[in-house]
Scaffold this motif. Structure first.
Motif, short mmCIF file in Angstrom:
data_model
loop_
_atom_site.label_atom_id
_atom_site.label_comp_id
_atom_site.label_asym_id
_atom_site.label_seq_id
_atom_site.Cartn_x
_atom_site.Cartn_y
_atom_site.Cartn_z
N ARG A 107 1.18 -1.18 -0.03
CA ARG A 107 -0.20 0.64 0.29
C ARG A 107 1.17 1.28 0.19
O ARG A 107 0.44 2.78 0.03
CB ARG A 107 -1.43 0.05 1.17
CG ARG A 107 -1.58 -1.62 0.84
CD ARG A 107 -2.69 -1.45 2.49
NE ARG A 107 -4.04 -2.69 1.97
CZ ARG A 107 -3.36 -4.00 1.99
NH1 ARG A 107 -2.02 -4.31 1.74
NH2 ARG A 107 -4.81 -4.14 1.86
N ILE A 118 1.54 7.27 3.37
CA ILE A 118 2.33 6.43 2.17
C ILE A 118 3.60 7.81 1.58
O ILE A 118 3.60 8.33 1.25
CB ILE A 118 1.37 7.17 1.06
CG1 ILE A 118 -0.08 6.12 1.69
CG2 ILE A 118 2.25 6.20 -0.45
CD1 ILE A 118 -1.58 5.88 0.79
N LYS A 122 2.90 4.80 -6.33
CA LYS A 122 2.53 2.53 -6.61
C LYS A 122 2.50 3.54 -8.36
O LYS A 122 2.11 3.99 -9.17
CB LYS A 122 1.26 2.33 -5.76
CG LYS A 122 2.02 2.85 -4.37
CD LYS A 122 0.44 2.35 -3.88
CE LYS A 122 0.46 3.39 -2.79
NZ LYS A 122 -1.06 3.21 -2.09
N LYS A 166 -12.89 3.95 -7.83
CA LYS A 166 -12.97 2.67 -7.00
C LYS A 166 -14.39 2.00 -7.01
O LYS A 166 -14.99 3.44 -6.40
CB LYS A 166 -11.95 2.38 -6.19
CG LYS A 166 -10.45 2.23 -6.46
CD LYS A 166 -9.73 2.53 -5.14
CE LYS A 166 -9.25 1.53 -4.50
NZ LYS A 166 -8.99 1.48 -2.98
N TYR A 224 -7.46 -3.54 -5.91
CA TYR A 224 -8.11 -2.56 -5.69
C TYR A 224 -7.60 -2.71 -4.11
O TYR A 224 -7.72 -1.54 -3.63
CB TYR A 224 -9.82 -3.18 -5.22
CG TYR A 224 -10.63 -2.38 -5.11
CD1 TYR A 224 -11.56 -1.54 -6.03
CD2 TYR A 224 -11.02 -2.54 -3.52
CE1 TYR A 224 -11.75 -1.12 -5.94
CE2 TYR A 224 -12.00 -1.09 -3.75
CZ TYR A 224 -12.89 -0.63 -4.18
OH TYR A 224 -14.22 0.18 -4.32
N SER A 225 -6.98 -3.58 -2.82
CA SER A 225 -6.78 -2.88 -1.56
C SER A 225 -5.54 -2.23 -1.71
O SER A 225 -5.43 -1.14 -0.96
CB SER A 225 -7.02 -4.58 -0.84
OG SER A 225 -5.78 -5.03 -1.34
N TYR A 226 -4.45 -2.14 -3.10
CA TYR A 226 -2.71 -1.41 -3.04
C TYR A 226 -3.53 -0.45 -3.23
O TYR A 226 -2.58 1.02 -2.90
CB TYR A 226 -2.23 -2.52 -3.82
CG TYR A 226 -2.01 -3.66 -3.69
CD1 TYR A 226 -2.04 -4.37 -2.18
CD2 TYR A 226 -1.27 -4.55 -4.85
CE1 TYR A 226 -2.13 -6.09 -2.30
CE2 TYR A 226 -0.88 -6.04 -4.34
CZ TYR A 226 -1.29 -6.46 -3.30
OH TYR A 226 -0.69 -7.73 -3.19
N ILE A 227 -4.51 0.14 -4.04
CA ILE A 227 -3.97 1.30 -4.50
C ILE A 227 -5.08 2.33 -4.25
O ILE A 227 -6.23 1.97 -3.84
CB ILE A 227 -4.46 1.58 -6.13
CG1 ILE A 227 -5.38 0.76 -6.37
CG2 ILE A 227 -3.57 0.50 -6.60
CD1 ILE A 227 -5.65 0.59 -8.81
N ASP A 228 -5.04 4.13 -5.27
CA ASP A 228 -5.67 4.49 -4.22
C ASP A 228 -6.19 5.53 -5.45
O ASP A 228 -5.02 5.23 -6.72
CB ASP A 228 -5.17 5.77 -3.62
CG ASP A 228 -4.21 5.46 -2.21
OD1 ASP A 228 -4.49 4.53 -1.33
OD2 ASP A 228 -2.86 5.09 -2.87
N ILE A 229 -6.74 6.61 -5.24
CA ILE A 229 -7.13 6.97 -6.80
C ILE A 229 -5.63 8.09 -6.93
O ILE A 229 -5.23 8.58 -6.20
CB ILE A 229 -8.68 8.86 -6.08
CG1 ILE A 229 -9.60 7.80 -5.78
CG2 ILE A 229 -8.77 9.20 -7.26
CD1 ILE A 229 -10.47 6.41 -6.66
#
Ligand SMILES: [Ca+2]
Ligand SMILES: [Ca+2]
Ligand SMILES: [Ca+2]
Ligand SMILES: [Ca+2]
Length: 247
Positions: A107, A118, A122, A166, A224-229
């Protein structure tokens, strides 16, 4: 007094930095790599610990296993990546904040720092030629999954995009198709998503979509759990001429 002046004490740091078993790995580094400081060949494969580390081989697994093929503490982050991100190869939760090292790195968090910031960049890369999706943290590839991109007459668009939305569950419909309950949808361009696909198992073999990037649902859930907008998505390579990889 004269005698004392001539006496040069060994500093504690120097003493710790000895290489007791003379295998090319100092006692301090034996601790870092969780190897035996009294056994020059911890895994008994005929190669000294210091030689294995210097060439990125695992000192814990014989048979020529690389560091990136070994996960000594079984936390999901291989030994090479533990070294890259500075976490402890022998502890699943280096900073003790309740999140294991792999969860933090995947993450973008620092596994050595309990602050919820963070730290690492990524990036998602979709290779249409190979029908693979690669996921990078701090410029290092940490995932490599098979996908199915758009068919030759409706290819996944090439270029640089970012994740804008997402949606956990979504219905896709159009002429000749209606697919309800599609999970883990990550939009990177209007009308184009990366998402799980439950209706086929052609991932990594051939194109299959109207332009979206199809993943195994379990892989899509992880991504989906790793990335953000805002995470960048690069679409590279060429759509296989006749849909099949290599065609
Ligand atoms: Ca040693
Ligand atoms: Ca060895
Ligand atoms: Ca590990
Ligand atoms: Ca942690």
């Amino acid at each position: 007094m004269v005698l004392l002046a001539c006496f040069t004490p060994i500093s504690p740091v120097f003493a710790q930095d000895h290489d007791t078993d003379n295998d090319g790995l100092s006692n301090i580094l034996e601790e870092v790599y969780h190897t035996d400081p009294y056994n020059p060949d911890t895994d008994g494969d005929g190669f000294f610990d210091g030689v294995e580390i210097a060439h990125d081989y695992s000192p814990h697994q014989g048979n020529g296993a690389w560091m990136h093929e070994s996960d000594y503490d079984d936390d999901g982050l291989n030994d090479w990546l533990e070294r890259w991100f500075g976490s402890d190869i022998g502890q699943i939760d280096t900073d003790g904040d309740g999140y294991n090292d792999f969860v933090e790195v995947s993450r973008g968090y620092d596994p050595k720092d309990i602050r919820p910031i963070i730290k690492y960049s990524k990036k998602v890369e979709v290779d249409r030629t190979a029908q693979r999706l690669y996921y990078y943290v701090d410029g290092v590839k940490i995932e490599n999954w098979p996908v199915s991109t758009g068919n030759p007459h409706s290819p996944t668009p090439e270029g640089e995009f970012t994740i804008t939305t997402k949606i956990p569950k979504k219905r896709y419909s159009g002429p000749g198709y209606d697919l309800p309950g599609v999970e883990w949808n990550m939009k990177f361009k209007p009308l184009y998503y990366i998402h799980g696909a439950y209706w086929h198992n052609d991932f990594g073999q051939r194109t299959r979509s109207h332009g979206c990037v199809n993943m195994r649902t379990a892989d899509a859930k992880k991504l989906y759990s790793y990335i953000d907008i805002g995470v960048p998505v690069s679409i590279i390579g060429n759509t296989p001429k006749h849909a099949i990889v290599g065609s």
